[in-house]
Design a protein around this motif. Structure first.
Motif, PDB file in Angstrom:
ATOM      1  N   SER A   5      61.350  59.984 -83.986  1.00 39.43           N
ATOM      2  CA  SER A   5      62.020  59.931 -85.278  1.00 39.43           C
ATOM      3  C   SER A   5      61.250  59.014 -86.210  1.00 39.43           C
ATOM      4  CB  SER A   5      63.460  59.427 -85.121  1.00 39.43           C
ATOM      5  OG  SER A   5      63.989  59.181 -86.408  1.00 39.43           O
ATOM      6  N   LEU A   6      61.016  59.499 -87.426  1.00 44.18           N
ATOM      7  CA  LEU A   6      60.334  58.683 -88.444  1.00 44.18           C
ATOM      8  C   LEU A   6      61.159  57.449 -88.790  1.00 44.18           C
ATOM      9  CD1 LEU A   6      59.220  61.633 -90.754  1.00 44.18           C
ATOM     10  CD2 LEU A   6      57.702  60.204 -89.369  1.00 44.18           C
ATOM     11  N   ASP A  12      41.746  66.785 -67.050  1.00 42.66           N
ATOM     12  CA  ASP A  12      40.803  67.414 -67.975  1.00 42.66           C
ATOM     13  C   ASP A  12      41.255  68.794 -68.453  1.00 42.66           C
ATOM     14  OD1 ASP A  12      38.652  67.269 -65.126  1.00 42.66           O
ATOM     15  OD2 ASP A  12      40.323  68.636 -65.515  1.00 42.66           O
ATOM     16  N   SER A  13      42.557  69.102 -68.252  1.00 40.02           N
ATOM     17  CA  SER A  13      43.049  70.370 -68.784  1.00 40.02           C
ATOM     18  C   SER A  13      43.441  70.172 -70.246  1.00 40.02           C
ATOM     19  CB  SER A  13      44.245  70.859 -67.977  1.00 40.02           C
ATOM     20  OG  SER A  13      45.306  69.966 -68.122  1.00 40.02           O
ATOM     21  N   ASP A  14      43.249  71.238 -71.014  1.00 40.19           N
ATOM     22  CA  ASP A  14      43.466  71.208 -72.449  1.00 40.19           C
ATOM     23  C   ASP A  14      44.871  71.773 -72.716  1.00 40.19           C
ATOM     24  OD1 ASP A  14      42.773  70.771 -74.997  1.00 40.19           O
ATOM     25  OD2 ASP A  14      41.392  72.466 -75.171  1.00 40.19           O
ATOM     26  N   VAL A  15      45.869  70.889 -72.772  1.00 35.47           N
ATOM     27  CA  VAL A  15      47.263  71.350 -72.840  1.00 35.47           C
ATOM     28  C   VAL A  15      47.714  71.475 -74.301  1.00 35.47           C
ATOM     29  CG1 VAL A  15      49.601  70.914 -72.015  1.00 35.47           C
ATOM     30  CG2 VAL A  15      47.661  69.967 -70.770  1.00 35.47           C
ATOM     31  N   PRO A  16      48.332  72.616 -74.678  1.00 41.13           N
ATOM     32  CA  PRO A  16      48.846  72.746 -76.039  1.00 41.13           C
ATOM     33  C   PRO A  16      50.015  71.786 -76.302  1.00 41.13           C
ATOM     34  CG  PRO A  16      48.552  74.899 -75.027  1.00 41.13           C
ATOM     35  CD  PRO A  16      48.409  73.889 -73.938  1.00 41.13           C
ATOM     36  N   ILE A  17      49.826  70.911 -77.278  1.00 40.91           N
ATOM     37  CA  ILE A  17      50.843  69.921 -77.644  1.00 40.91           C
ATOM     38  C   ILE A  17      50.887  69.804 -79.170  1.00 40.91           C
ATOM     39  CG2 ILE A  17      51.567  67.481 -77.484  1.00 40.91           C
ATOM     40  CD1 ILE A  17      49.957  67.200 -74.916  1.00 40.91           C
ATOM     41  N   VAL A  18      52.104  69.637 -79.696  1.00 42.83           N
ATOM     42  CA  VAL A  18      52.270  69.300 -81.106  1.00 42.83           C
ATOM     43  C   VAL A  18      53.161  68.062 -81.179  1.00 42.83           C
ATOM     44  CG1 VAL A  18      53.173  70.059 -83.348  1.00 42.83           C
ATOM     45  CG2 VAL A  18      52.023  71.698 -81.864  1.00 42.83           C
ATOM     46  N   VAL A  19      52.802  67.109 -82.037  1.00 43.01           N
ATOM     47  CA  VAL A  19      53.621  65.913 -82.255  1.00 43.01           C
ATOM     48  C   VAL A  19      54.465  66.118 -83.513  1.00 43.01           C
ATOM     49  CG1 VAL A  19      53.529  63.479 -82.974  1.00 43.01           C
ATOM     50  CG2 VAL A  19      52.145  64.269 -81.045  1.00 43.01           C
ATOM     51  N   VAL A  20      55.752  65.767 -83.402  1.00 41.14           N
ATOM     52  CA  VAL A  20      56.672  65.949 -84.526  1.00 41.14           C
ATOM     53  C   VAL A  20      57.401  64.646 -84.853  1.00 41.14           C
ATOM     54  CG1 VAL A  20      58.738  67.159 -85.334  1.00 41.14           C
ATOM     55  CG2 VAL A  20      57.075  68.370 -83.933  1.00 41.14           C
ATOM     56  N   GLY A  21      57.352  64.239 -86.113  1.00 39.57           N
ATOM     57  CA  GLY A  21      58.164  63.136 -86.631  1.00 39.57           C
ATOM     58  C   GLY A  21      59.343  63.744 -87.376  1.00 39.57           C
ATOM     59  N   THR A  22      60.561  63.424 -86.939  1.00 42.14           N
ATOM     60  CA  THR A  22      61.767  64.071 -87.490  1.00 42.14           C
ATOM     61  C   THR A  22      62.442  63.212 -88.566  1.00 42.14           C
ATOM     62  OG1 THR A  22      63.120  63.032 -85.807  1.00 42.14           O
ATOM     63  CG2 THR A  22      62.250  65.216 -85.293  1.00 42.14           C
ATOM     64  N   SER A  31      50.303  56.750 -92.127  1.00 44.88           N
ATOM     65  CA  SER A  31      48.969  56.312 -91.684  1.00 44.88           C
ATOM     66  C   SER A  31      48.985  55.877 -90.215  1.00 44.88           C
ATOM     67  CB  SER A  31      48.477  55.173 -92.568  1.00 44.88           C
ATOM     68  OG  SER A  31      49.420  54.128 -92.579  1.00 44.88           O
ATOM     69  N   THR A  32      50.085  55.277 -89.777  1.00 49.45           N
ATOM     70  CA  THR A  32      50.220  54.847 -88.377  1.00 49.45           C
ATOM     71  C   THR A  32      50.126  56.049 -87.443  1.00 49.45           C
ATOM     72  OG1 THR A  32      51.745  53.135 -89.117  1.00 49.45           O
ATOM     73  CG2 THR A  32      51.732  53.614 -86.755  1.00 49.45           C
ATOM     74  N   ILE A  33      50.853  57.098 -87.811  1.00 48.91           N
ATOM     75  CA  ILE A  33      50.869  58.299 -86.964  1.00 48.91           C
ATOM     76  C   ILE A  33      49.522  58.999 -87.018  1.00 48.91           C
ATOM     77  CG2 ILE A  33      52.134  60.399 -86.434  1.00 48.91           C
ATOM     78  CD1 ILE A  33      54.154  59.255 -88.645  1.00 48.91           C
ATOM     79  N   GLN A  34      48.949  59.022 -88.221  1.00 46.09           N
ATOM     80  CA  GLN A  34      47.681  59.741 -88.361  1.00 46.09           C
ATOM     81  C   GLN A  34      46.571  59.120 -87.521  1.00 46.09           C
ATOM     82  OE1 GLN A  34      47.703  60.331 -92.560  1.00 46.09           O
ATOM     83  NE2 GLN A  34      47.902  62.550 -92.330  1.00 46.09           N
ATOM     84  N   CYS A  35      46.600  57.790 -87.400  1.00 48.80           N
ATOM     85  CA  CYS A  35      45.628  57.116 -86.521  1.00 48.80           C
ATOM     86  C   CYS A  35      45.800  57.578 -85.077  1.00 48.80           C
ATOM     87  CB  CYS A  35      45.841  55.610 -86.558  1.00 48.80           C
ATOM     88  SG  CYS A  35      45.119  54.830 -87.982  1.00 48.80           S
ATOM     89  N   LEU A  36      47.051  57.591 -84.628  1.00 49.70           N
ATOM     90  CA  LEU A  36      47.337  57.983 -83.245  1.00 49.70           C
ATOM     91  C   LEU A  36      46.941  59.423 -82.951  1.00 49.70           C
ATOM     92  CD1 LEU A  36      50.836  56.474 -82.406  1.00 49.70           C
ATOM     93  CD2 LEU A  36      48.664  56.019 -81.271  1.00 49.70           C
ATOM     94  N   VAL A  37      47.367  60.346 -83.808  1.00 46.14           N
ATOM     95  CA  VAL A  37      47.106  61.756 -83.504  1.00 46.14           C
ATOM     96  C   VAL A  37      45.621  62.101 -83.645  1.00 46.14           C
ATOM     97  CG1 VAL A  37      49.453  62.555 -83.959  1.00 46.14           C
ATOM     98  CG2 VAL A  37      47.775  62.586 -85.812  1.00 46.14           C
ATOM     99  N   TYR A  50      53.254  67.122 -87.353  1.00 50.64           N
ATOM    100  CA  TYR A  50      54.077  67.548 -88.481  1.00 50.64           C
ATOM    101  C   TYR A  50      55.214  66.573 -88.716  1.00 50.64           C
ATOM    102  CZ  TYR A  50      51.702  71.994 -88.112  1.00 50.64           C
ATOM    103  OH  TYR A  50      50.737  72.963 -88.085  1.00 50.64           O
ATOM    104  N   GLU A  51      55.533  66.345 -89.976  1.00 51.19           N
ATOM    105  CA  GLU A  51      56.743  65.621 -90.351  1.00 51.19           C
ATOM    106  C   GLU A  51      57.772  66.675 -90.746  1.00 51.19           C
ATOM    107  OE1 GLU A  51      55.852  62.724 -93.379  1.00 51.19           O
ATOM    108  OE2 GLU A  51      54.672  61.513 -91.993  1.00 51.19           O
ATOM    109  N   THR A  52      58.968  66.583 -90.171  1.00 51.89           N
ATOM    110  CA  THR A  52      59.961  67.653 -90.362  1.00 51.89           C
ATOM    111  C   THR A  52      61.330  67.106 -90.752  1.00 51.89           C
ATOM    112  OG1 THR A  52      60.797  67.603 -88.088  1.00 51.89           O
ATOM    113  CG2 THR A  52      58.877  69.004 -88.501  1.00 51.89           C
ATOM    114  N   SER A  53      62.159  68.008 -91.234  1.00 54.03           N
ATOM    115  CA  SER A  53      63.588  67.732 -91.364  1.00 54.03           C
ATOM    116  C   SER A  53      64.346  68.966 -90.900  1.00 54.03           C
ATOM    117  CB  SER A  53      63.954  67.419 -92.809  1.00 54.03           C
ATOM    118  OG  SER A  53      65.363  67.434 -92.947  1.00 54.03           O
ATOM    119  N   ALA A  54      65.127  68.795 -89.832  1.00 53.01           N
ATOM    120  CA  ALA A  54      65.965  69.904 -89.368  1.00 53.01           C
ATOM    121  C   ALA A  54      67.096  70.124 -90.360  1.00 53.01           C
ATOM    122  CB  ALA A  54      66.525  69.593 -87.977  1.00 53.01           C
ATOM    123  N   LYS A  55      67.529  69.036 -90.988  1.00 57.48           N
ATOM    124  CA  LYS A  55      68.620  69.126 -91.954  1.00 57.48           C
ATOM    125  C   LYS A  55      68.215  69.985 -93.148  1.00 57.48           C
ATOM    126  CE  LYS A  55      71.990  66.394 -94.429  1.00 57.48           C
ATOM    127  NZ  LYS A  55      72.658  65.087 -94.446  1.00 57.48           N
TER     128      LYS A  55
END
Ligand code: GTP
Ligand code: MG
Length: 168
Positions: free
Chosen positions: A83-84, A107-117, A130-136, A144-149
């Motif tokens: 959560s953001l 060493d397997s290339d696993v499909p992953i997406v990071v989401v900030g809600t 910027s904090t998240i962008q450094c990590l990813v 992706y930054e998202t809003s389910a609402k």
């Protein structure tokens, strides 16, 4: 039609269920009801190519961590959710990412997406972009930054993951 198992992981209350239910049923879960385990299905059409997805919405609560390894074994793609509005939930992601790599093979290339809600909760935001962008950037994982609402960027998350899974 290709079929993929997608697993949604992250700390408790970050919005895993809201994200999943927005994607699968196009409604917003306003009330917090902690998940034990819930599986959903949806067919996603990307540029005319249909893919069948089983999306497993998991528990953030600690008492269910023993199941995580089984989920990771069964998953072909992973949505790592924080959560953001909650800095601590971001720190959890590195553990999950490492656990996925341990289970799937280093060493397997696993499909992953990071989401900030909870992108809509602007005044409660704790995590800078910027904090998240450094990590990813370090992890080489799309983010992706998202809003389910508000239904912001929810489909983008799953489209990106499917694209990654299709080329594996
Ligand atoms: P566990 O199942 O316990 O692991 O929690 P979870 O990660 O599934 O969280 P859940 O989706 O149940 O959401 C927790 C609370 O946050 C609920 O009250 C949701 O309505 C709220 N929430 C989730 N996503 C959003 C969002 O994008 N915006 C806002 N404003 N609230 C959200
Ligand atoms: Mg849940």
């Amino acid at each position: 039609m290709r079929h993929f198992n997608v697993v949604v992981l992250g700390a408790g209350g970050v919005g895993k269920s809201a994200l999943t239910v927005r994607f699968v049923q196009d409604v917003f879960l306003e009330n917090y009801d902690p998940t034990i385990e819930e599986a959903y299905r949806r067919i996603l059409d990307i540029d005319g190519v249909k893919t069948s997805l089983e999306v497993l919405d998991t528990a953030g609560a600690e008492q269910f961590t023993a199941l995580k390894e089984l989920y990771i074994k069964s998953g072909q793609g992973f949505v790592l959710v924080f959560s953001l509005t909650q800095e601590a939930s971001l720190r959890e992601l590195d553990n999950l990412r490492q656990q996925i790599h341990r289970v799937k093979g280093m060493d397997s290339d696993v499909p992953i997406v990071v989401v900030g809600t909870k992108l809509d909760l602007v005044t409660e935001r704790e995590v800078a972009r910027s904090t998240i962008q450094c990590l990813v950037a370090l992890w080489k994982i799309p983010f992706y930054e998202t809003s389910a609402k508000r239904d912001w960027h929810i489909n983008d998350v799953f489209q990106e993951l499917v694209k990654q899974m299709l080329i594996r």
